[in-house]
Write a protein that holds these residues in place. Structure first.
Motif, PDB file in Angstrom:
ATOM      1  N   GLY A 165       0.813  -1.214   0.000  1.00 57.52           N
ATOM      2  CA  GLY A 165       0.000   0.000   0.000  1.00 57.52           C
ATOM      3  C   GLY A 165       0.844   1.260   0.000  1.00 57.52           C
ATOM      4  N   ILE A 166       1.897   1.281   0.806  1.00 53.82           N
ATOM      5  CA  ILE A 166       2.787   2.448   0.859  1.00 53.82           C
ATOM      6  C   ILE A 166       3.425   2.687  -0.501  1.00 53.82           C
ATOM      7  CG2 ILE A 166       4.983   3.293   1.798  1.00 53.82           C
ATOM      8  CD1 ILE A 166       4.172   1.977   4.462  1.00 53.82           C
ATOM      9  N   ARG A 167       3.865   1.620  -1.153  1.00 54.15           N
ATOM     10  CA  ARG A 167       4.521   1.769  -2.451  1.00 54.15           C
ATOM     11  C   ARG A 167       3.555   2.280  -3.515  1.00 54.15           C
ATOM     12  NH1 ARG A 167       8.016  -3.582  -1.216  1.00 54.15           N
ATOM     13  NH2 ARG A 167       9.881  -2.514  -0.455  1.00 54.15           N
ATOM     14  N   VAL A 168       2.310   1.829  -3.464  1.00 53.19           N
ATOM     15  CA  VAL A 168       1.309   2.333  -4.410  1.00 53.19           C
ATOM     16  C   VAL A 168       1.063   3.822  -4.168  1.00 53.19           C
ATOM     17  CG1 VAL A 168      -1.113   2.187  -5.110  1.00 53.19           C
ATOM     18  CG2 VAL A 168       0.192   0.096  -4.730  1.00 53.19           C
ATOM     19  N   LEU A 169       0.944   4.222  -2.925  1.00 51.57           N
ATOM     20  CA  LEU A 169       0.712   5.631  -2.594  1.00 51.57           C
ATOM     21  C   LEU A 169       1.842   6.517  -3.110  1.00 51.57           C
ATOM     22  CD1 LEU A 169      -0.583   5.106   1.047  1.00 51.57           C
ATOM     23  CD2 LEU A 169      -1.935   6.076  -0.824  1.00 51.57           C
ATOM     24  N   PHE A 196      14.270   2.132   7.633  1.00 49.72           N
ATOM     25  CA  PHE A 196      13.343   1.417   6.755  1.00 49.72           C
ATOM     26  C   PHE A 196      12.327   2.384   6.151  1.00 49.72           C
ATOM     27  CE2 PHE A 196       9.465  -1.192   6.140  1.00 49.72           C
ATOM     28  CZ  PHE A 196       9.966  -2.157   5.282  1.00 49.72           C
ATOM     29  N   THR A 197      11.849   3.331   6.959  1.00 48.39           N
ATOM     30  CA  THR A 197      10.875   4.311   6.490  1.00 48.39           C
ATOM     31  C   THR A 197      11.450   5.144   5.348  1.00 48.39           C
ATOM     32  OG1 THR A 197       9.848   4.427   8.682  1.00 48.39           O
ATOM     33  CG2 THR A 197       9.451   6.279   7.198  1.00 48.39           C
ATOM     34  N   VAL A 198      12.703   5.560   5.503  1.00 49.35           N
ATOM     35  CA  VAL A 198      13.357   6.343   4.451  1.00 49.35           C
ATOM     36  C   VAL A 198      13.500   5.510   3.173  1.00 49.35           C
ATOM     37  CG1 VAL A 198      15.488   7.516   3.782  1.00 49.35           C
ATOM     38  CG2 VAL A 198      14.564   7.820   6.086  1.00 49.35           C
ATOM     39  N   LYS A 199      13.889   4.246   3.314  1.00 50.15           N
ATOM     40  CA  LYS A 199      14.053   3.383   2.144  1.00 50.15           C
ATOM     41  C   LYS A 199      12.742   3.165   1.405  1.00 50.15           C
ATOM     42  CE  LYS A 199      18.097   0.940   3.945  1.00 50.15           C
ATOM     43  NZ  LYS A 199      18.623  -0.339   4.504  1.00 50.15           N
ATOM     44  N   LEU A 200      11.634   3.202   2.141  1.00 49.19           N
ATOM     45  CA  LEU A 200      10.317   3.043   1.521  1.00 49.19           C
ATOM     46  C   LEU A 200       9.916   4.261   0.697  1.00 49.19           C
ATOM     47  CD1 LEU A 200       8.072   1.427   4.298  1.00 49.19           C
ATOM     48  CD2 LEU A 200       8.665   0.425   2.082  1.00 49.19           C
ATOM     49  N   GLY A 201      10.601   5.372   0.932  1.00 43.85           N
ATOM     50  CA  GLY A 201      10.223   6.603   0.253  1.00 43.85           C
ATOM     51  C   GLY A 201       9.207   7.418   1.016  1.00 43.85           C
TER      52      GLY A 201
END
Length: 378
Positions: A165-169, A196-201
């Motif tokens: 979901g985060i990646r789609v957003l 990890f949060t930073v790596k997720l964008g």
């Protein structure tokens, strides 16, 4: 809500997008009687989280109908509320979620954010959220160990779906943040969660210290210790510097942590005073923040669910958010009511409000007593 990154570096990310505030200065985006509103649209949820402040569960009813919700949306606009966070339960399963979002978007104010477990986010949802102008979406991640996250969230596969979901957003250009509940068992993992949060964008990390409300009251033994929280604050200062301008870190349900940081970061008494003004300007339950519950009742916030300050089925929001409302008044001046042996005499009580009233009640038996999770004391 304490803007740790603002205190440390003077730079934010999502907060600048929502409030327009830049630099190390107090927030005037809200006022005590025109607060941010956390609107818990539903008790229904597709997960069953161990700490849920609202006791949400799959299929749980008790929420207002769509017409009543649209009427409340109009109240938010009429009263001049600057920002609303649509939450739950899981807001994406709430009756009338899209109708309410569309109406708020048409009105233009308040602006909107979404607080979600992330498991229901897909291209269609993300595209619509972007079209409606959502300023921010916060997604709950409580461990970067999928097994631990899923256990806390009560559903196998919850971690994988939330990350998807985060990646789609982010693909749709929506500002995304991670929301993590800090407990005794995951506090030492927090620095890795930051990375990890930073790596997720994602551009924001909101760290919620576990509070003793809803099902959270049943796991009070999982509260972090004061020593753990001091260690965490010291580590987060370094992380804020490492990711300056990239990731914004917030502390929630831990305003006394803001006082600790002001004392730690300041090199002069004048600088300490300026940082304390930022801490005090954030507000707390009933002052610069209130919560509307699924049944239309208004609470000081979602972490004080046992006190009702109004009922929007019978009242207009402007009647509830009025200085003449005797149920609201104590929360506009919390520091005047504190009577615990530490908080009542603390010179910083006007800035932090004594921390969590829920933890004070659960752990001392006195709503106006001391929140034991204060890093200023041993």
């Amino acid at each position: 809500m304490i803007p740790l990154s603002i205190l440390v570096t003077g730079k934010g990310t999502v907060s600048e997008r929502i409030t327009g505030r830049r630099g190390r200065r107090p927030s005037n985006f809200t006022s005590p009687l025109r607060p941010i509103v956390f609107w818990n649209l539903t008790y229904n949820c597709n997960l069953y989280c161990a700490h849920c402040y609202i006791n949400a569960a799959p299929g749980r009813g008790g929420e207002l109908g769509v017409e009543d919700k649209l009427r409340i949306a109009e109240m938010l606009w009429e009263h001049g509320i600057p920002h609303v966070v649509l939450s739950g339960g899981e807001p994406l399963v709430a009756r009338g979620f899209w109708e309410v979002s569309e109406r708020l978007s048409e009105l233009g104010k308040p602006t909107m954010s979404l607080s979600t477990n992330g498991t229901l986010i897909n291209d269609k949802v993300a595209s619509r959220l972007s079209e409606l102008g959502f300023k921010y979406v916060g997604v709950s991640i409580d461990s970067i160990n999928p097994e631990l996250h899923d256990k806390f969230r009560g559903a196998r596969g919850a971690f994988e779906r939330a990350i998807r979901g985060i990646r789609v957003l982010t693909d749709y250009g929506l500002p995304v943040g991670v929301r993590t509940t800090i407990t005794r068992w995951n506090v030492e993992e927090t620095p890795r969660i930051v990375d990890f949060t930073v790596k997720l964008g994602a551009s924001r990390l909101a760290l919620y210290v576990l509070d003793t409300v809803g099902r959270g009251a049943l796991i009070r033994e999982d509260l972090p210790t004061v020593d753990q929280l001091r260690w965490l604050l010291d580590v987060l200062v370094e992380k804020a510097r490492e990711y300056e301008g990239i990731l914004e870190i917030l502390l929630v349900r831990f305003n006394q942590g803001g006082v600790y940081l002001a004392r730690k970061l300041a090199s002069t008494r004048e600088e300490e005073g300026a940082l304390l003004e930022i801490v005090g300007s954030q507000g707390d339950c009933g002052r610069k923040a209130v919560s509307i519950y699924p049944d239309g009742t208004v609470k000081p916030c979602q972490f004080i669910d046992y006190i009702t300050i109004g009922d929007l089925k019978k009242q207009h929001l402007s009647e509830v958010l009025s200085p003449s409302n005797p149920k609201l008044k104590p929360f506009l001046e919390v520091h005047r009511h504190l009577r615990g042996p530490r908080c009542s005499r603390c010179p910083y009580k006007a800035y932090c409000g004594g921390g969590s009233r829920g933890r004070a009640l659960a752990l001392t038996g006195d709503f106006w007593g001391d929140d034991p999770l204060c890093p200023l004391y041993s």
